[in-house]
Design a protein around this motif. Structure first.
Motif, PDB file in Angstrom:
ATOM      1  N   MET A   1       0.705  -1.171  -0.041  1.00  0.00           N
ATOM      2  CA  MET A   1       0.426   0.371   0.040  1.00  0.00           C
ATOM      3  C   MET A   1       0.746   1.134   0.181  1.00  0.00           C
ATOM      4  SD  MET A   1      -2.934   1.510   2.907  1.00  0.00           S
ATOM      5  CE  MET A   1      -1.407   1.451   4.465  1.00  0.00           C
ATOM      6  N   LYS A   2       0.408   2.279  -0.995  1.00  0.00           N
ATOM      7  CA  LYS A   2       1.426   3.421  -1.193  1.00  0.00           C
ATOM      8  C   LYS A   2       0.756   5.079   0.101  1.00  0.00           C
ATOM      9  CE  LYS A   2       3.605   2.404  -5.254  1.00  0.00           C
ATOM     10  NZ  LYS A   2       4.960   2.283  -4.359  1.00  0.00           N
ATOM     11  N   ILE A   3       1.600   5.535   0.623  1.00  0.00           N
ATOM     12  CA  ILE A   3       1.163   6.416   0.929  1.00  0.00           C
ATOM     13  C   ILE A   3       2.116   7.550   0.881  1.00  0.00           C
ATOM     14  CG2 ILE A   3      -0.739   5.017   2.855  1.00  0.00           C
ATOM     15  CD1 ILE A   3       1.848   5.305   5.037  1.00  0.00           C
ATOM     16  N   VAL A   4       1.580   8.545   1.355  1.00  0.00           N
ATOM     17  CA  VAL A   4       2.636   9.683   1.152  1.00  0.00           C
ATOM     18  C   VAL A   4       2.862  10.879   2.359  1.00  0.00           C
ATOM     19  CG1 VAL A   4       2.060  10.780  -1.246  1.00  0.00           C
ATOM     20  CG2 VAL A   4       0.904  11.262   0.630  1.00  0.00           C
ATOM     21  N   VAL A   5       4.199  10.743   3.203  1.00  0.00           N
ATOM     22  CA  VAL A   5       4.585  11.295   3.815  1.00  0.00           C
ATOM     23  C   VAL A   5       5.376  12.391   3.722  1.00  0.00           C
ATOM     24  CG1 VAL A   5       6.453  11.362   6.078  1.00  0.00           C
ATOM     25  CG2 VAL A   5       5.034   8.907   5.558  1.00  0.00           C
ATOM     26  N   GLN A   6       4.525  14.555   4.030  1.00  0.00           N
ATOM     27  CA  GLN A   6       5.773  15.508   4.085  1.00  0.00           C
ATOM     28  C   GLN A   6       6.357  15.679   5.253  1.00  0.00           C
ATOM     29  OE1 GLN A   6       2.798  18.139   2.764  1.00  0.00           O
ATOM     30  NE2 GLN A   6       2.782  19.239   4.582  1.00  0.00           N
ATOM     31  N   VAL A   7       7.770  15.784   5.114  1.00  0.00           N
ATOM     32  CA  VAL A   7       8.203  16.248   5.393  1.00  0.00           C
ATOM     33  C   VAL A   7       8.922  17.979   5.464  1.00  0.00           C
ATOM     34  CG1 VAL A   7       9.204  14.064   5.927  1.00  0.00           C
ATOM     35  CG2 VAL A   7      10.239  16.075   4.088  1.00  0.00           C
ATOM     36  N   LYS A   8       9.004  18.908   6.413  1.00  0.00           N
ATOM     37  CA  LYS A   8       9.592  20.769   6.094  1.00  0.00           C
ATOM     38  C   LYS A   8      10.243  21.046   5.580  1.00  0.00           C
ATOM     39  CE  LYS A   8       8.163  25.047   7.841  1.00  0.00           C
ATOM     40  NZ  LYS A   8       7.203  25.577   9.556  1.00  0.00           N
ATOM     41  N   LEU A   9      11.264  21.331   5.061  1.00  0.00           N
ATOM     42  CA  LEU A   9      12.793  21.488   4.706  1.00  0.00           C
ATOM     43  C   LEU A   9      12.563  23.053   5.483  1.00  0.00           C
ATOM     44  CD1 LEU A   9      13.215  21.156   0.897  1.00  0.00           C
ATOM     45  CD2 LEU A   9      13.616  19.393   2.841  1.00  0.00           C
ATOM     46  N   MET A  10      13.644  23.195   6.247  1.00  0.00           N
ATOM     47  CA  MET A  10      13.924  24.320   6.470  1.00  0.00           C
ATOM     48  C   MET A  10      15.873  25.022   6.189  1.00  0.00           C
ATOM     49  SD  MET A  10      12.057  24.389   9.151  1.00  0.00           S
ATOM     50  CE  MET A  10      12.824  25.376  10.188  1.00  0.00           C
ATOM     51  N   PRO A  11      15.643  25.242   4.865  1.00  0.00           N
ATOM     52  CA  PRO A  11      17.244  25.176   4.266  1.00  0.00           C
ATOM     53  C   PRO A  11      17.397  26.989   4.929  1.00  0.00           C
ATOM     54  CG  PRO A  11      15.422  26.050   3.039  1.00  0.00           C
ATOM     55  CD  PRO A  11      14.718  25.208   4.693  1.00  0.00           C
ATOM     56  N   ILE A 173       7.199  15.689  -0.463  1.00  0.00           N
ATOM     57  CA  ILE A 173       6.507  14.220   0.071  1.00  0.00           C
ATOM     58  C   ILE A 173       6.891  13.552  -0.839  1.00  0.00           C
ATOM     59  CG2 ILE A 173       3.818  13.957  -0.952  1.00  0.00           C
ATOM     60  CD1 ILE A 173       3.695  17.428  -1.683  1.00  0.00           C
ATOM     61  N   ALA A 174       6.704  12.054   0.103  1.00  0.00           N
ATOM     62  CA  ALA A 174       7.704  11.095  -0.070  1.00  0.00           C
ATOM     63  C   ALA A 174       6.885  10.268  -0.419  1.00  0.00           C
ATOM     64  CB  ALA A 174       8.546  10.858   0.933  1.00  0.00           C
ATOM     65  N   THR A 175       7.115   9.400  -1.051  1.00  0.00           N
ATOM     66  CA  THR A 175       6.472   7.714  -1.348  1.00  0.00           C
ATOM     67  C   THR A 175       6.362   6.901  -0.112  1.00  0.00           C
ATOM     68  OG1 THR A 175       5.953   8.851  -3.584  1.00  0.00           O
ATOM     69  CG2 THR A 175       5.373   6.755  -2.896  1.00  0.00           C
ATOM     70  N   CYS A 176       6.075   6.179   0.372  1.00  0.00           N
ATOM     71  CA  CYS A 176       6.367   5.299   0.949  1.00  0.00           C
ATOM     72  C   CYS A 176       5.560   4.094   0.846  1.00  0.00           C
ATOM     73  CB  CYS A 176       6.251   5.362   2.806  1.00  0.00           C
ATOM     74  SG  CYS A 176       6.660   7.432   3.176  1.00  0.00           S
ATOM     75  N   ASP A 177       5.971   2.721   0.989  1.00  0.00           N
ATOM     76  CA  ASP A 177       5.337   1.470   0.764  1.00  0.00           C
ATOM     77  C   ASP A 177       5.051   0.841   1.428  1.00  0.00           C
ATOM     78  OD1 ASP A 177       4.196  -0.310  -1.157  1.00  0.00           O
ATOM     79  OD2 ASP A 177       6.144  -1.696  -1.847  1.00  0.00           O
ATOM     80  N   VAL A 178       3.827   1.150   2.076  1.00  0.00           N
ATOM     81  CA  VAL A 178       3.900   0.270   3.713  1.00  0.00           C
ATOM     82  C   VAL A 178       2.714  -1.178   3.730  1.00  0.00           C
ATOM     83  CG1 VAL A 178       2.644   0.648   6.151  1.00  0.00           C
ATOM     84  CG2 VAL A 178       3.534   2.384   4.704  1.00  0.00           C
ATOM     85  N   PRO A 179       3.577  -2.028   3.495  1.00  0.00           N
ATOM     86  CA  PRO A 179       2.921  -3.079   4.136  1.00  0.00           C
ATOM     87  C   PRO A 179       1.470  -3.218   4.843  1.00  0.00           C
ATOM     88  CG  PRO A 179       4.519  -3.117   5.384  1.00  0.00           C
ATOM     89  CD  PRO A 179       5.021  -2.256   4.517  1.00  0.00           C
ATOM     90  N   GLU A 180       0.272  -3.927   3.889  1.00  0.00           N
ATOM     91  CA  GLU A 180      -0.535  -3.781   4.473  1.00  0.00           C
ATOM     92  C   GLU A 180      -0.744  -5.101   5.560  1.00  0.00           C
ATOM     93  OE1 GLU A 180      -3.748  -4.501   0.733  1.00  0.00           O
ATOM     94  OE2 GLU A 180      -2.642  -2.790   0.197  1.00  0.00           O
ATOM     95  N   ALA A 181      -1.308  -4.806   6.149  1.00  0.00           N
ATOM     96  CA  ALA A 181      -2.075  -6.302   7.683  1.00  0.00           C
ATOM     97  C   ALA A 181      -2.917  -7.550   6.898  1.00  0.00           C
ATOM     98  CB  ALA A 181      -2.366  -5.887   8.884  1.00  0.00           C
ATOM     99  N   GLU A 182      -2.356  -8.683   7.597  1.00  0.00           N
ATOM    100  CA  GLU A 182      -3.421  -9.677   6.590  1.00  0.00           C
ATOM    101  C   GLU A 182      -4.744  -9.610   7.814  1.00  0.00           C
ATOM    102  OE1 GLU A 182      -3.249 -14.500   6.516  1.00  0.00           O
ATOM    103  OE2 GLU A 182      -2.259 -13.619   7.294  1.00  0.00           O
ATOM    104  N   ALA A 183      -5.423  -9.435   6.914  1.00  0.00           N
ATOM    105  CA  ALA A 183      -6.859  -8.984   6.831  1.00  0.00           C
ATOM    106  C   ALA A 183      -7.866 -10.166   7.158  1.00  0.00           C
ATOM    107  CB  ALA A 183      -7.945  -8.960   5.609  1.00  0.00           C
ATOM    108  N   TYR A 184      -7.969 -10.563   8.584  1.00  0.00           N
ATOM    109  CA  TYR A 184      -8.935 -11.223   9.510  1.00  0.00           C
ATOM    110  C   TYR A 184     -10.576 -11.754   9.049  1.00  0.00           C
ATOM    111  CZ  TYR A 184     -10.669  -7.356  11.732  1.00  0.00           C
ATOM    112  OH  TYR A 184     -11.444  -5.594  12.205  1.00  0.00           O
ATOM    113  N   GLU A 185     -11.230 -12.884   9.294  1.00  0.00           N
ATOM    114  CA  GLU A 185     -12.359 -13.054   9.654  1.00  0.00           C
ATOM    115  C   GLU A 185     -13.330 -12.238   9.687  1.00  0.00           C
ATOM    116  OE1 GLU A 185     -14.877 -14.659   6.797  1.00  0.00           O
ATOM    117  OE2 GLU A 185     -13.190 -14.752   6.654  1.00  0.00           O
ATOM    118  N   PRO A 186     -14.345 -11.849   9.304  1.00  0.00           N
ATOM    119  CA  PRO A 186     -14.768 -10.450  10.541  1.00  0.00           C
ATOM    120  C   PRO A 186     -15.821 -11.065  11.302  1.00  0.00           C
ATOM    121  CG  PRO A 186     -15.238 -10.221   7.680  1.00  0.00           C
ATOM    122  CD  PRO A 186     -14.346 -11.636   7.770  1.00  0.00           C
TER     123      PRO A 186
END
Length: 385
Positions: A1-11, A173-186
């Motif tokens: 699952m791809k999510i984005v993380v935003q960081v603020k630069l302090m140049p 704005i960085a792209t992160c590939d976060v693994p999805e948790a295994e879905a349980y039987e609801p």
């Protein structure tokens, strides 16, 4: 699952000048590439590269930066054509559509510029980056972010990052590939009814009222109108300070609601059933005073937040048809338009049950969620020998 993380630069001041000059240069060249693409009928990326790459290199861009400028332009035209096909820019020959089709795509001076790992490197321990600019590579550009965001960056960052300038501040704005948790039987489903008066109502009793958010939006609208009417320098300065404040507030509210719903589902081992509301703005016809309220309704953002939080937690999620959920009795199944007495009251004409209208709809959504999940499961019947 791809999510984005935003960081603020302090140049520092020198780094700010280099970053600003670089962004303006690459976006000016992107406008030129867009004009070439428009004149040649928007060719494929490889053919567009043959017509533009040498000029971009001659203007001082590095090989990777030149490739990213060309790809950015081609992706922008791909998005435009997809919107045209989907009808998001109006019907054929409409004024809005003709305006979009009749001229090349333009890029703002501070528009995002993509970077890959050859042009941008991260130093997580020092919380700094090294980044390519037209003046050479600048190192030790500090950044700040939340502790949780830094951990996600360190563990899962993968792919490109976008540099943008917003109100004089630089962000990555960085792209992160976060693994999805295994879905349980609801063990059943929580139905979520989305609305304007009540932002979200669940079949378990949770309700996020929209009165506070509505008042906040109305107050912001009044303040903006008052400042715009003055037309003074100080009023324009205040308007700039207040820009996107409402958007950030709504986004934070949706995050809080989505987290509450997903946490409840995870705690009770339930799944989540959401309404499929795509295209609702095109289907619904409202009077003028109600249109602002409808088009300010960020239901898609809230739905996206619920989806990605559910995936990270391993909570099963399904979409259901929202048709007649507000007119159907969750007790006896009787469907009648008159069952919905007003916005908040539901009285069944069949069995006489009295309920909160949104709560009744959420129970119908939950029942449909169970049906959708059961229909979509793999058969557990033993194979025929």
């Amino acid at each position: 699952m791809k999510i984005v993380v935003q960081v603020k630069l302090m140049p520092d001041a020198e780094q700010v000048a280099a970053l600003r000059s670089m962004l303006r240069t690459v976006n000016d060249l992107a406008c030129w590439v867009s004009q070439v693409a428009f004149a040649r009928g928007v060719p494929r990326e490889y053919e567009l590269r043959k017509h533009t790459y040498a000029h971009l290199k001659a203007e001082g861009l590095g090989a990777q930066a030149a490739q990213h400028v060309i790809k950015k332009v081609r992706d922008a035209y791909t998005t435009l054509h997809a919107n045209l096909r989907a009808g998001h820019l109006g019907k054929p020959r409409s004024r809005r559509r003709l305006k979009a089709e009749s001229k090349p795509i333009a890029f703002r001076p501070e528009a995002a510029q993509p970077y890959d790992d050859r042009c941008l490197s991260w130093q997580y321990d020092r919380q700094s980056v090294s980044i390519w600019t037209m003046a050479g590579r600048i190192k030790n550009v500090s950044f700040v972010c939340a502790a949780g965001a830094l951990k996600v960056l360190r563990d899962y960052r993968k792919g490109e990052s976008d540099l943008i300038e917003r109100d004089g501040v630089f962000y990555l704005i960085a792209t992160c590939d976060v693994p999805e948790a295994e879905a349980y039987e609801p063990d059943g489903f929580i139905g979520v009814d989305l609305g304007i008066v009540n932002i979200a109502t669940t079949s378990t009793g949770y309700q996020a009222a929209g009165r506070g958010l509505g008042r906040y939006r109305k107050r912001q609208l009044t303040l903006r109108a008052k400042l715009q009417k003055k037309r003074t320098k100080s009023a324009k300065r205040r308007l700039k300070e207040r820009s996107r404040r409402e958007q950030r507030h709504v986004k934070n509210t949706n995050h809080i609601i989505a987290k509450a719903i997903v946490t409840e589902a995870e705690r009770t081992a339930h799944g989540i059933a959401l309404e499929e509301l795509k295209g609702i703005r095109q289907r619904v016809r409202l009077r003028k005073p109600q249109r602002v309220q409808l088009h300010s309704w960020a239901f898609a953002q809230l739905g996206d937040f619920i989806v990605y939080k559910a995936k990270r937690a391993g909570v099963p999620l399904v979409y259901v048809d929202p048709a007649y959920t507000s007119q159907t009795c969750s007790q006896c199944g009787h469907v009648d338009k008159r069952n919905r007495v007003d916005q908040g009251l539901f009285i069944c004409r069949g069995c006489g049950v009295v309920a909160h209208a949104d709560r009744n709809a959420s129970h119908n959504i939950a029942a449909r969620g169970v049906a959708v999940w059961t229909a979509g499961r793999e058969s557990r019947v033993p194979a025929t020998p």
